[in-house]
Design a protein around this motif. Structure first.
Motif, short mmCIF file in Angstrom:
data_model
loop_
_atom_site.label_atom_id
_atom_site.label_comp_id
_atom_site.label_asym_id
_atom_site.label_seq_id
_atom_site.Cartn_x
_atom_site.Cartn_y
_atom_site.Cartn_z
N ASN A 103 0.81 -1.22 0.00
CA ASN A 103 0.00 0.00 0.00
C ASN A 103 0.85 1.28 0.00
OD1 ASN A 103 -2.46 1.23 -0.15
ND2 ASN A 103 -2.82 1.22 2.06
N LEU A 104 1.84 1.32 -0.88
CA LEU A 104 2.74 2.48 -0.98
C LEU A 104 2.60 3.21 -2.32
CD1 LEU A 104 5.96 0.92 0.59
CD2 LEU A 104 4.37 2.54 1.64
N ALA A 105 1.62 2.85 -3.12
CA ALA A 105 1.40 3.47 -4.44
C ALA A 105 2.62 3.32 -5.34
CB ALA A 105 0.99 4.92 -4.29
N LEU A 106 3.32 2.19 -5.23
CA LEU A 106 4.46 1.94 -6.11
C LEU A 106 3.93 1.71 -7.52
CD1 LEU A 106 6.52 -0.49 -3.86
CD2 LEU A 106 6.79 1.99 -4.11
N SER A 107 4.59 2.28 -8.51
CA SER A 107 4.07 2.18 -9.87
C SER A 107 5.10 1.65 -10.85
CB SER A 107 3.56 3.54 -10.33
OG SER A 107 4.62 4.48 -10.29
N GLY A 108 6.06 0.91 -10.38
CA GLY A 108 7.07 0.34 -11.26
C GLY A 108 6.68 -1.05 -11.70
N HIS A 109 7.68 -1.92 -11.80
CA HIS A 109 7.44 -3.31 -12.20
C HIS A 109 8.36 -4.22 -11.38
CE1 HIS A 109 10.86 -1.97 -14.62
NE2 HIS A 109 11.23 -3.23 -14.68
N LEU A 110 8.05 -5.50 -11.39
CA LEU A 110 8.83 -6.49 -10.66
C LEU A 110 9.89 -7.06 -11.58
CD1 LEU A 110 9.25 -8.18 -8.09
CD2 LEU A 110 7.53 -9.76 -8.94
N CYS A 111 11.14 -6.77 -11.30
CA CYS A 111 12.22 -7.30 -12.14
C CYS A 111 12.96 -8.39 -11.37
CB CYS A 111 13.16 -6.17 -12.56
SG CYS A 111 13.97 -5.32 -11.21
N PRO A 112 13.62 -9.29 -12.10
CA PRO A 112 14.38 -10.35 -11.42
C PRO A 112 15.51 -9.73 -10.58
CG PRO A 112 14.18 -10.81 -13.77
CD PRO A 112 13.68 -9.42 -13.54
N ALA A 113 15.75 -10.31 -9.44
CA ALA A 113 16.83 -9.85 -8.56
C ALA A 113 17.45 -11.08 -7.89
CB ALA A 113 16.29 -8.89 -7.50
N ASN A 114 18.74 -11.11 -7.85
CA ASN A 114 19.45 -12.25 -7.29
C ASN A 114 19.43 -12.18 -5.76
OD1 ASN A 114 21.01 -14.49 -6.96
ND2 ASN A 114 22.93 -13.51 -7.53
N LEU A 115 18.30 -12.60 -5.19
CA LEU A 115 18.13 -12.64 -3.73
C LEU A 115 17.81 -14.08 -3.35
CD1 LEU A 115 16.01 -9.38 -3.36
CD2 LEU A 115 18.44 -9.67 -2.85
N PRO A 116 18.82 -14.93 -3.27
CA PRO A 116 18.60 -16.37 -3.12
C PRO A 116 17.96 -16.80 -1.80
CG PRO A 116 20.93 -15.86 -2.88
CD PRO A 116 20.24 -14.60 -3.30
N LYS A 117 18.01 -15.98 -0.77
CA LYS A 117 17.45 -16.35 0.53
C LYS A 117 16.11 -15.68 0.82
CE LYS A 117 21.14 -18.71 1.63
NZ LYS A 117 21.16 -20.14 1.72
N LEU A 118 15.57 -14.97 -0.16
CA LEU A 118 14.29 -14.28 0.04
C LEU A 118 13.19 -15.31 0.27
CD1 LEU A 118 12.95 -11.45 0.04
CD2 LEU A 118 12.35 -11.89 -2.33
N GLN A 119 12.47 -15.16 1.39
CA GLN A 119 11.39 -16.08 1.74
C GLN A 119 10.02 -15.44 1.61
OE1 GLN A 119 12.18 -17.54 5.71
NE2 GLN A 119 14.17 -18.35 5.13
#
Length: 182
Positions: A103-119
């Motif tokens: 709920n932050l009014a973000l208006s970008g897009h989801l790009c790949p990111a090398n975050l191997p431990k993201l749960q």
């Protein structure tokens, strides 16, 4: 008798007493502390608890998502709003394990990111658009992307992503079938 103006110009010289010597060194010490404090306060530190790869990855992800630079102004991403880090037991670095930007009014897009431990990736209730790619998050357990404007096919969920517990992509413009999760 001396007049007031004559008394004002009269100087009496005496040998400083030990107490007076201590009192004259205190202002120097205070000056040192003040300078040291200002140095620590305004010196830009370039210290991050993350590896350089993960540091770059999360900075790129936040740029893609359209997160304001005021959120990312501290050098260490582990101190950013919505980012949770955990100590990696096999190294002295931390890993990003949680990103919650709801709920932050973000208006970008989801790009790949090398975050191997993201749960946990929680981007609910923004205006994010474009496709969804999650293959760079192999340990993802909670994916919450509802109430955005994502379009296209649902992302492929590799068999290596066997830790998924929750997928919520409702109220978007995605098509396809969700995988079975236990």
């Amino acid at each position: 008798m001396l007049s007031f103006s004559q008394q004002k110009t009269m100087i009496i010289r005496t040998k400083p007493q030990p107490f007076q010597q201590v009192m004259t060194t205190i202002p120097r010490f205070n000056r040192f502390l003040n300078i040291f404090f200002l140095f620590c306060l305004f010196y830009p530190t370039h210290f991050s608890l993350l590896t350089s790869t993960e540091n770059t990855a999360i900075q790129n992800l936040f740029t893609c998502l359209g997160v304001s630079s005021t959120v990312t102004s501290p050098t260490d991403p582990c101190t950013w709003v919505g980012v949770g880090c955990i100590l990696n037991t096999t190294s002295s670095y931390h890993n990003v394990y949680n990103i919650t930007l709801t709920n932050l009014a973000l208006s970008g897009h989801l790009c790949p990111a090398n975050l191997p431990k993201l749960q946990r990736l929680d981007l609910r209730s923004n205006t994010l658009a474009g496709g969804v790619s999650i293959s760079s998050y192999p340990q993802l357990q909670y994916l919450q992307l509802s109430y955005n404007q994502f379009t296209g096919p649902l992302p492929s969920f590799p068999s290596t992503m066997n830790q998924l517990k929750l997928i919520d992509v409702s109220s978007n413009f995605l098509s396809g079938t969700l995988p079975n999760i236990n």
